[in-house]
Design an enzyme around this catalytic site. Sequence first.
Site, short mmCIF file in Angstrom:
data_model
loop_
_atom_site.label_atom_id
_atom_site.label_comp_id
_atom_site.label_asym_id
_atom_site.label_seq_id
_atom_site.Cartn_x
_atom_site.Cartn_y
_atom_site.Cartn_z
N GLU A 219 -6.17 3.48 0.32
CA GLU A 219 -5.52 2.18 -0.48
C GLU A 219 -6.06 2.09 -1.85
OE1 GLU A 219 -3.86 -1.17 1.91
OE2 GLU A 219 -4.66 0.11 3.65
N HIS A 235 -15.64 19.92 20.08
CA HIS A 235 -14.82 20.55 21.29
C HIS A 235 -13.30 21.09 20.89
CE1 HIS A 235 -17.70 19.34 24.65
NE2 HIS A 235 -17.71 18.24 23.46
N LYS A 330 7.73 -1.96 3.82
CA LYS A 330 8.02 -3.28 4.56
C LYS A 330 9.60 -3.93 4.00
CE LYS A 330 3.44 -4.79 5.68
NZ LYS A 330 2.34 -5.56 5.24
O1 PA5 Z 1 -4.01 -3.21 3.57
C1 PA5 Z 1 -2.74 -3.49 3.58
O2 PA5 Z 1 -2.17 -4.22 2.78
C2 PA5 Z 1 -2.20 -3.26 4.76
O3 PA5 Z 1 -2.87 -2.28 5.60
C3 PA5 Z 1 -1.80 -4.49 5.62
O4 PA5 Z 1 -2.96 -5.02 6.19
C4 PA5 Z 1 -0.78 -4.00 6.80
O5 PA5 Z 1 0.41 -3.80 6.06
C5 PA5 Z 1 -0.51 -5.42 7.57
O6 PA5 Z 1 -0.08 -6.39 6.83
P1 PA5 Z 1 -0.85 -7.90 7.07
O7 PA5 Z 1 -2.56 -7.63 7.08
O8 PA5 Z 1 -0.39 -8.87 6.28
O9 PA5 Z 1 -0.28 -8.24 8.44
#
Ligand code: PA5
Length: 338
Positions: A219, A235, A330
Amino acid sequence: MGETVGEVTLGLAEQLATDLPELSPDEFAIPQAETALVCGMGGSAICGDLAVVLAAEKGYRLDVHRDYGLPGWAKKGRPLVLAVSYSGNTEETISAAKKALRLSLPIVAITSGGALGTLAEGEGIPILPVPTGREPRTAFGFILRRLVFGLAAAGIVTVGDDDFSEAVQITSEILRPGSASWNLADDLAQAIGARVGVIYASTGLTAPVAQRWKTQINENAKQAAWVSLLPELDHNEVVGWSALREITRSHLAIVSLRDHGEHEAVARRFAHTRSLLEDQVIWAGEVWSQGESALARMLSLLAIGDLVSLGLARYTGTDPEPIEQIEYLKRKLRVDGD
Ligand code: PA5
């Protein structure tokens, strides 16, 4: 202008140190539990992975559920369900909370609001609130603190103030610009460079941290990364490095996450695995945990991984902030679901 993702990420120690004066166990009807289930996705779920290690230390079973609904065993197992969603709008987590309500399971919500917050308020579910206005992955310290609080109230984990203090002290030193760990992270980021980072860890304490390294590299740096665990990788994966040596030598870099509490056979495996694969892949290096408590050891490695992800972004000129693909999916699913 608000703080950048990089700046907020460096605030991990302050987040961990934040007092929770409003969260007295007496005010929250969190029942004692024999087993618990953390339901969440991505940046919210990862705290659950660390909590699994803390629960295991005390001999309790804690699972992390990253999916819609609940696992089949929940109906008979009757775990305490901790629905964790930073935004409160993650559909898998809301689906899990609704299923838990239908099964009349005890639930706690950890969220900054959103639909999960509304659901919890309407249903009288205790909420451990998280400050608003951040990217979920940068609220890690806030979420972990609340998750540990909820699990401690249920009797599933015991994390003393000393453990938190140690973790705060160690992570704040690691995240201090110019510290030895800061420089190590910088070296690792340079060694990984524009390659795919493969994070080797061992089952137990370093495994959940490796997952955070992967997701932070994904990210923040927008780079591919994968996790493999010892002893399992010995393994299968060790055989898989041989055929495409041209590709693996130029495009993959391995970082090993080490802990002084790892099984002695695993320590030997790290050494033999490295010598077996040294010709076939670039070894960026290894990082050792710091501290005594499991919490501090995990968070020390985690903080260095956060720095590596930001270092990679810096070297490749990438803005750590946007996560367009996650937001696109989303939005798309919300539209499709309507
Ligand atoms: O890092 C991110 O933005 C995502 O991995 C979110 O954490 C994930 O989509 C879940 O969203 P939330 O943390 O708002 O439930």
